[in-house]
Scaffold this active site. Structure first.
Site, short mmCIF file in Angstrom:
data_model
loop_
_atom_site.label_atom_id
_atom_site.label_comp_id
_atom_site.label_asym_id
_atom_site.label_seq_id
_atom_site.Cartn_x
_atom_site.Cartn_y
_atom_site.Cartn_z
N GLU A 269 92.53 15.96 -5.61
CA GLU A 269 93.63 15.22 -5.01
C GLU A 269 93.16 13.86 -4.51
OE1 GLU A 269 96.95 15.81 -1.43
OE2 GLU A 269 95.67 17.48 -2.05
N SER A 302 96.92 18.34 4.61
CA SER A 302 95.51 17.95 4.51
C SER A 302 95.41 16.43 4.47
CB SER A 302 94.87 18.56 3.27
OG SER A 302 95.50 18.07 2.09
N THR A 303 94.19 15.95 4.67
CA THR A 303 93.92 14.52 4.55
C THR A 303 92.67 14.35 3.71
OG1 THR A 303 93.59 12.44 5.77
CG2 THR A 303 92.54 14.40 6.68
#
Length: 578
Positions: A269, A302-303
């Site tokens: 991602e 999420s980050t």
């Protein structure tokens, strides 16, 4: 009287002289009298006479000679056999052409007709591809199944140059719902989750031309929201999505082996988002060794952080000579260049997850102050991260090993007077900066990360997704320092009496009044960037939602590999309608 001879029937010398290997010609014997039919037009008037021949065997009673029954059968058989051979040969050739057309997907952009004129070219950029083995124009469909909603990206590329050029993008997301509109919000209703993508797929149907639909791949990548749902429920949802896409729509779905419909890995991602950003900025994909930009993406669950660190080649400079080995190291080949990237996806540190963690921290503090009673749960609970004078009813999920385990519905209430520093302390608390660091240096929660200040001090840093939403809507410019972000946070957390600065920003006051958690969101983002990632207070960051009119995020970076061969899909066979 000597017998008379017809000179036209007399054998000449050429009847007896052989030529090469040719057989000797035999002449008709002149010792037998010739048969005369009495019909001067008969072709057999010079044939030898046979006393046992029936008078009309050859003439059929009218003097016209015709073949015997056996000869007729032989002639007919030979004619039919020849026709059959012709038909078989033609059929085989037709079948070969048909099979080639079918298994190539009936594509209108095969290599044989891959050069166009300015009048019929599917792109205005050029009339033929840089590489004739590739189609001039390609489409790709990517669905981002995020935790708060699903989004579709329909991309049109041309291959006029050595690297595909993004020419156009269509974008749409599912309608927002209070309980969320992502796939994970459907939980046990797998079919409902799959059908929720139908409005998005209508965009694909209307955007991709009919001639390209059978060769336009579609993929679905779910992120942290579905990842947090659990293996069993998420697997059922993904299977339902694949089945619906394969049976209802004309686009080829990328195979399971290539991750066509999947929960995307966190590292992918972030790296795909890095590719998207640097591709659109023109920093990768070309011949120049241009310095790349870092990306920090803040999602709901999420980050991610991805950047290309630079290490000084000095063993005495207080820094390693190269990046340490580990899962954080990502080797990437793109556009003829090799990149050694640092990447990490912090699961549980997206904005929605951070909200829950902060609220859970408040409940934990209250429980420790009131260990023998739960009456306080039914009353407004003071929370320094809620804007002063505002309240909000919130569902908080407590850890399973906590005495308040499970989901708790409570009312959070902001303080009478603003205390921004207290909220920032809560935000820093969930980062666990004091957690053991096994591979130095670390950012937060014990995760190794090369120092941004030392290995990435001058290059651009792009922050997007919720970073963009929470700052752009309050009038922040395209670039600002972390100090300016802290100033913004202090004004927002100060309450409405400090909001006169936002009167000139369209929609800002409405947003602030409708969202009591603005103070929490900004404090968490400030803490994440400055305390978590240890970016200097005067470091400049850039916010963006689009670059050159194209959406940022991981989707474009994940779609580019689908344009290559062996990327997990083949053109679908076109259905023939009658």
């Amino acid at each position: 009287m000597s017998p008379s001879y017809n000179t036209s029937d007399r054998s000449g010398i050429w009847s007896y002289v052989p030529f090469g290997s040719s057989p000797r010609r035999r002449s008709v014997s002149s010792g037998l009298p010739l048969r005369h039919s009495g019909n001067s037009d008969s072709k057999d008037h010079n044939a030898p006479w046979d006393p046992f021949e029936k008078s009309d065997r050859r003439t059929g009673g009218n003097g016209a000679s015709h073949p015997s029954t056996l000869e007729s059968i032989q002639n007919a058989w030979m004619t039919q056999s020849r026709q059959a051979r012709y038909l078989k040969t033609g059929g085989v050739l037709t079948l070969i052409v048909l099979l080639y057309w079918v298994f190539s997907g009936g594509s209108s952009y095969s290599a044989s007709n891959n050069v166009y004129t300015p009048d019929n070219s599917p792109t205005t950029r050029c009339t033929k591809p840089h590489d004739l083995s590739k189609p001039l124009v390609q489409y790709a469909i990517m669905i981002d199944a995020g935790s708060t909603g699903s989004r579709i990206h329909v991309y049109k590329f041309n291959n006029c140059g050595p690297t595909p050029e993004l020419e156009h993008e269509e974008f749409k997301m599912t309608e927002k719902k209070s309980e969320g509109s992502g796939l994970s919000s459907y939980k046990t209703d797998a079919e409902g989750a799959a059908k929720s993508l139908d409005p998005l797929m209508e965009v694909a149907l209307s955007t991709v031309p009919d001639d390209y639909k059978s060769c336009t791949p579609v993929a679905v990548k779910a992120t942290a929201g579905l990842r947090l749902l659990g293996d069993e429920m998420s697997a059922k949802i993904l299977n339902a999505v694949r089945t619906r896409l394969e049976t209802k729509y004309p686009f080829p779905v990328v195979s399971k082996e290539k991750g066509g419909v999947e929960i995307m890995k966190g590292e992918d991602e972030g790296v795909f988002a890095w590719i998207t950003t640097n591709y659109l900025l023109g920093k990768i994909g070309g011949p120049d060794e241009t310095p790349t930009a870092a990306i920090l993406d803040l999602g709901g669950g999420s980050t991610q952080i991805v950047f290309q660190p630079t290490f000084k080649n000095s063993p005495h400079g207080g820094m390693p000579e190269k990046m340490a080995e580990g899962d954080h190291k990502y080797n990437l080949k793109f556009g003829g260049r090799d990149f050694e990237l640092y990447q990490h996806s912090h699961l549980g540190y997206g904005l929605m997850s951070a909200r829950n963690a902060l609220h859970a921290s408040v409940l934990d503090h209250m429980h420790k102050q009131n260990p023998n009673s739960k009456a306080w749960l039914s009353k407004p609970i003071p929370n320094s991260c809620i804007i002063p004078g505002m309240q909000k009813k919130i569902n908080v999920t407590m850890p399973p090993d906590h005495e308040l385990a499970g989901e708790r519905s409570v009312t959070m209430e902001g303080p009478v007077d603003a205390i921004p520093a207290q909220c920032r302390a809560l935000a820093e608390g969930i980062l666990y900066k004091d957690k053991a660091c096994t591979l130095h240096p670390c950012s937060f929660n014990g995760v190794h990360q090369p120092s941004l200040d030392k290995t990435f001090s001058r290059e651009d840093v792009y922050i997007f997704s919720y970073f963009y939403d929470r700052t752009h809507d309050l009038g922040m410019p395209e670039s600002f320092t972390l100090r300016e972000l802290l100033d913004l946070t202090e004004k927002v957390c100060g309450g409405e009496k400090h909001w006169n600065a936002f009167e000139g920003v369209e929609g800002a006051l409405t947003e602030l009044r409708d969202r009591p958690e603005w103070c929490l969101d900004l404090n968490f983002m400030s803490a994440l960037l400055h305390t978590g990632y240890e970016m200097p207070i005067d470091r400049e960051v850039k916010i963006a939602k689009k670059i050159k009119g194209n959406e940022l995020g991981w989707c474009l970076g994940a779609s580019l590999p689908l344009l290559e061969k062996e990327s997990g899909w083949e053109c679908r066979i076109k259905e023939v309608t009658r």
